[in-house]
Design a protein around this motif. Structure first.
Motif, PDB file in Angstrom:
ATOM      1  N   HIS A   1       0.852  -1.061  -0.015  1.00 24.61           N
ATOM      2  CA  HIS A   1      -0.013   0.118  -0.153  1.00 24.61           C
ATOM      3  C   HIS A   1       0.858   1.094   0.010  1.00 24.61           C
ATOM      4  O   HIS A   1       0.791   2.060  -0.868  1.00 24.61           O
ATOM      5  CB  HIS A   1      -1.020   0.000   1.245  1.00 24.61           C
ATOM      6  CG  HIS A   1      -1.913   1.181   1.419  1.00 24.61           C
ATOM      7  ND1 HIS A   1      -1.728   1.903   2.464  1.00 24.61           N
ATOM      8  CD2 HIS A   1      -2.627   1.714   0.460  1.00 24.61           C
ATOM      9  CE1 HIS A   1      -2.624   3.052   2.181  1.00 24.61           C
ATOM     10  NE2 HIS A   1      -2.989   2.870   0.952  1.00 24.61           N
ATOM     11  N   GLU A   2       1.681   1.584   1.193  1.00 23.18           N
ATOM     12  CA  GLU A   2       2.460   2.518   0.907  1.00 23.18           C
ATOM     13  C   GLU A   2       3.986   1.878   1.654  1.00 23.18           C
ATOM     14  O   GLU A   2       3.957   0.568   1.856  1.00 23.18           O
ATOM     15  CB  GLU A   2       2.100   3.752   1.949  1.00 23.18           C
ATOM     16  CG  GLU A   2       1.147   4.726   1.149  1.00 23.18           C
ATOM     17  CD  GLU A   2       0.517   5.796   1.725  1.00 23.18           C
ATOM     18  OE1 GLU A   2       1.223   5.962   2.965  1.00 23.18           O
ATOM     19  OE2 GLU A   2      -0.374   6.414   1.516  1.00 23.18           O
TER      20      GLU A   2
ATOM     21  N   LEU B   1       0.663   0.532   9.773  1.00 23.74           N
ATOM     22  CA  LEU B   1       0.374   1.962   9.244  1.00 23.74           C
ATOM     23  C   LEU B   1      -1.095   2.445   8.994  1.00 23.74           C
ATOM     24  O   LEU B   1      -1.613   3.464   9.409  1.00 23.74           O
ATOM     25  CB  LEU B   1       1.431   2.410   8.180  1.00 23.74           C
ATOM     26  CG  LEU B   1       1.600   3.925   7.589  1.00 23.74           C
ATOM     27  CD1 LEU B   1       1.836   4.751   8.932  1.00 23.74           C
ATOM     28  CD2 LEU B   1       2.452   3.840   6.606  1.00 23.74           C
ATOM     29  N   HIS B   2      -1.796   1.480   8.142  1.00 27.25           N
ATOM     30  CA  HIS B   2      -3.156   1.755   7.944  1.00 27.25           C
ATOM     31  C   HIS B   2      -4.097   0.542   8.297  1.00 27.25           C
ATOM     32  O   HIS B   2      -5.133   0.508   7.793  1.00 27.25           O
ATOM     33  CB  HIS B   2      -3.038   2.127   6.593  1.00 27.25           C
ATOM     34  CG  HIS B   2      -2.342   3.595   5.947  1.00 27.25           C
ATOM     35  ND1 HIS B   2      -1.340   3.117   5.286  1.00 27.25           N
ATOM     36  CD2 HIS B   2      -2.382   4.887   6.340  1.00 27.25           C
ATOM     37  CE1 HIS B   2      -0.721   4.515   5.002  1.00 27.25           C
ATOM     38  NE2 HIS B   2      -1.421   5.353   5.751  1.00 27.25           N
ATOM     39  N   GLY B   3      -3.654  -0.316   8.699  1.00 28.73           N
ATOM     40  CA  GLY B   3      -4.467  -1.405   8.916  1.00 28.73           C
ATOM     41  C   GLY B   3      -4.782  -2.448   8.026  1.00 28.73           C
ATOM     42  O   GLY B   3      -5.594  -3.338   7.991  1.00 28.73           O
ATOM     43  N   GLY B   4      -4.094  -2.456   6.782  1.00 34.11           N
ATOM     44  CA  GLY B   4      -4.245  -3.483   5.851  1.00 34.11           C
ATOM     45  C   GLY B   4      -3.735  -4.706   6.223  1.00 34.11           C
ATOM     46  O   GLY B   4      -3.018  -4.848   7.277  1.00 34.11           O
TER      47      GLY B   4
ATOM     48  N   PRO C   1      -6.603  -0.936   3.413  1.00 31.12           N
ATOM     49  CA  PRO C   1      -6.435  -0.316   2.108  1.00 31.12           C
ATOM     50  C   PRO C   1      -5.432  -1.089   1.239  1.00 31.12           C
ATOM     51  O   PRO C   1      -5.153  -0.917   0.075  1.00 31.12           O
ATOM     52  CB  PRO C   1      -5.828   0.996   2.232  1.00 31.12           C
ATOM     53  CG  PRO C   1      -5.173   0.862   3.739  1.00 31.12           C
ATOM     54  CD  PRO C   1      -5.998  -0.032   4.467  1.00 31.12           C
TER      55      PRO C   1
END
Ligand code: FES
Length: 103
Positions: free
Chosen positions: A47-48, A66-69, A82
């Motif tokens: 994702h990133e 970081l974003h929970g992916g 994400p």
């Protein structure tokens, strides 16, 4: 050309834990000790730019901090947004108690 990365002793990674290893080609590989053995994927989230090693392992899924992916570390499949792009997986074999990864 595939090369064989020695990711250390099987005793170094407790069940349910992960280890991050640098490969010669500059990649960082994440080794995961699951119930049924060891699995290897790219350490970098698709994702990133986040190291999945800094996240956590739940069963056969790694959760990105970081974003929970989330990704399935056996198949590389992105399971929770994400995260959408699968993670690269690498074949693992065990020889003389060492974890060998084909990178
Ligand atoms: Fe991993 Fe965003 S960087 S979910």
């Amino acid at each position: 050309n595939d090369s064989q990365l020695d990711a250390g002793s099987i005793n170094e990674i407790k069940p349910g834990k992960m280890k991050r290893v640098d490969a010669d080609n500059g990649k960082r590989i994440l080794i995961c000790h699951l119930e049924d053995g060891f699995y290897a994927v790219d350490d970098m989230c698709t994702h990133e730019d986040a190291s999945l090693y800094l996240g956590c392992l739940h069963g056969d899924r790694v959760h990105c901090s970081l974003h929970g992916g989330e990704f399935n570390v056996k198949t590389g499949e992105a399971m929770v947004e994400p995260a959408e792009i699968p993670l690269q997986t690498y074949p693992v074999s065990i020889e003389d108690g060492r974890i060998l990864v084909k990178v």
